[in-house]
Design an enzyme around this catalytic site. Structure first.
Site, short mmCIF file in Angstrom:
data_model
loop_
_atom_site.label_atom_id
_atom_site.label_comp_id
_atom_site.label_asym_id
_atom_site.label_seq_id
_atom_site.Cartn_x
_atom_site.Cartn_y
_atom_site.Cartn_z
N ASP A 179 -91.88 19.92 -9.12
CA ASP A 179 -90.92 20.53 -10.33
C ASP A 179 -91.31 21.93 -10.43
OD1 ASP A 179 -93.56 20.34 -11.07
OD2 ASP A 179 -93.57 19.18 -12.57
N SER A 180 -92.02 22.61 -9.57
CA SER A 180 -92.25 24.02 -9.59
C SER A 180 -90.78 24.60 -9.07
CB SER A 180 -93.08 24.32 -8.35
OG SER A 180 -92.74 23.82 -6.98
N ASP A 198 -91.31 14.93 -7.53
CA ASP A 198 -92.07 14.94 -8.54
C ASP A 198 -91.47 14.24 -9.77
OD1 ASP A 198 -94.49 16.22 -7.68
OD2 ASP A 198 -93.77 18.20 -8.93
N LYS A 233 -94.20 11.68 -6.98
CA LYS A 233 -95.53 12.18 -7.56
C LYS A 233 -95.78 12.38 -8.84
CE LYS A 233 -96.76 16.68 -6.32
NZ LYS A 233 -97.03 17.31 -7.65
N GLU A 239 -98.44 13.65 -11.97
CA GLU A 239 -99.86 14.44 -12.57
C GLU A 239 -100.58 13.36 -13.80
OE1 GLU A 239 -99.11 18.41 -13.84
OE2 GLU A 239 -97.76 18.78 -12.07
N GLU A 292 -105.59 19.98 -6.86
CA GLU A 292 -105.06 21.52 -7.05
C GLU A 292 -106.04 22.13 -7.92
OE1 GLU A 292 -101.43 24.09 -8.93
OE2 GLU A 292 -101.19 21.93 -8.72
#
Length: 284
Positions: free
Chosen positions: A49-50, A88, A118, A120, A187
């Site tokens: 999502d960066s 993501d 993925k 978070e 991270e």
């Protein structure tokens, strides 16, 4: 390579089986051209999502939508024939409930062709990870510094630097493994913590600002090649200055156009040959 040689994409099972064997190479990609550049080198391509910050100029990742991730994920899968592609789950598409996460993850996999998602989160995501994996959706966990939670964490700050924070990151990673995650991104954490986690977990750890002891490393490709220079995280090593190369090429193109050096005869069709106009009968 023979025209009949079949190229096999790396699977989630293959990635998990690398634990303790070699070091996984992971990079990001958001487009088919970038995926083609990295797919035969990277074991894992993460469609992060960066993309919101790197390609869209957003100040954070919170504005990225599921539709955006699907579009970019599908493009990467089309461009990457060999790497395992992980996409993501963006902010607000999985935190509400395991059922919401399943709907989002199912769309991602069905509409992109990616191998895994993925997400978070800390221990609060344990039930969600289990819900997904029990229903056939492979999950890569993401602990430590979590960009989607930067507002709650007071910014992009390294995690695990004190005993309480270290325990929270450790517990989250262990819980993700127990819930069925096939790997975990660590991270922005204290190096000793990432090293300890790598030695504790039986699934591969992929570090980004973590530890050289991790089972693999990942960087945002545009950071690594110098194509994104809005800011450079401490953990990034620049291997090239792609922006400088592109700026030079753009300036050279502009110079050639303004001085009528481009296009050259080789770039034209029928350059120098007379043209007969059918209706007018004239030659130009």
């Amino acid at each position: 390579m023979s025209a009949h040689t079949r190229i096999t994409r790396k699977t989630v099972t293959a990635i998990r089986s690398t634990k303790g064997i070699g070091s996984l190479v992971s990079l990001t990609a958001y487009s088919a051209p970038m995926a083609k550049l990295v797919h035969d080198v990277a074991d894992v391509i993460i469609v992060g999502d960066s993309v919101g910050m790197v390609l869209y100029g957003m100040p954070d990742t919170l504005r990225v939508t599921l539709d955006m991730m699907i579009a970019h994920g599908a493009a990467v899968v089309r461009g990457a024939a060999q790497a395992c592609v992980v996409v993501d789950l963006p902010f607000s598409t999985f935190q509400e409930s395991p059922a919401q996460a399943y709907r989002s993850a199912a769309r991602l996999l069905a509409e992109t062709g990616a191998q895994a998602v993925k997400l978070e989160g800390g221990c609060e995501m344990t039930d969600t990870i289990r819900f997904l994996t029990e229903r056939g959706i492979p999950v890569m966990a993401h602990v430590g510094l979590m960009p989607q939670q930067a507002n709650a964490a007071g910014g992009f700050r390294a995690q695990g630097m004190d005993p309480l924070s270290a325990a929270q990151v450790f517990d989250a990673a262990c819980a993700a493994e127990r819930a069925g995650a096939f790997s975990v991104v660590i991270e922005g954490t204290a190096e000793a913590l990432a090293r300890h986690l790598t030695g504790t977990l039986t699934i591969p750890t992929i570090g980004i600002g973590a530890s050289p002891a991790c089972d693999g490393q990942v960087l945002v490709t545009e950071d690594m090649i110098g194509a994104f220079d809005a800011y450079t995280p401490r953990f990034v090593k620049r291997y090239a200055d792609a922006n400088a190369v592109m700026r030079d090429a753009i300036r050279q193109y502009a110079h050639d156009v303004r001085h009528r050096v481009f296009p050259e005869p080789a770039h034209c069709f029928g350059y120098g040959k007379p043209l007969q106009l059918a209706d007018a009968g004239a030659t130009v």
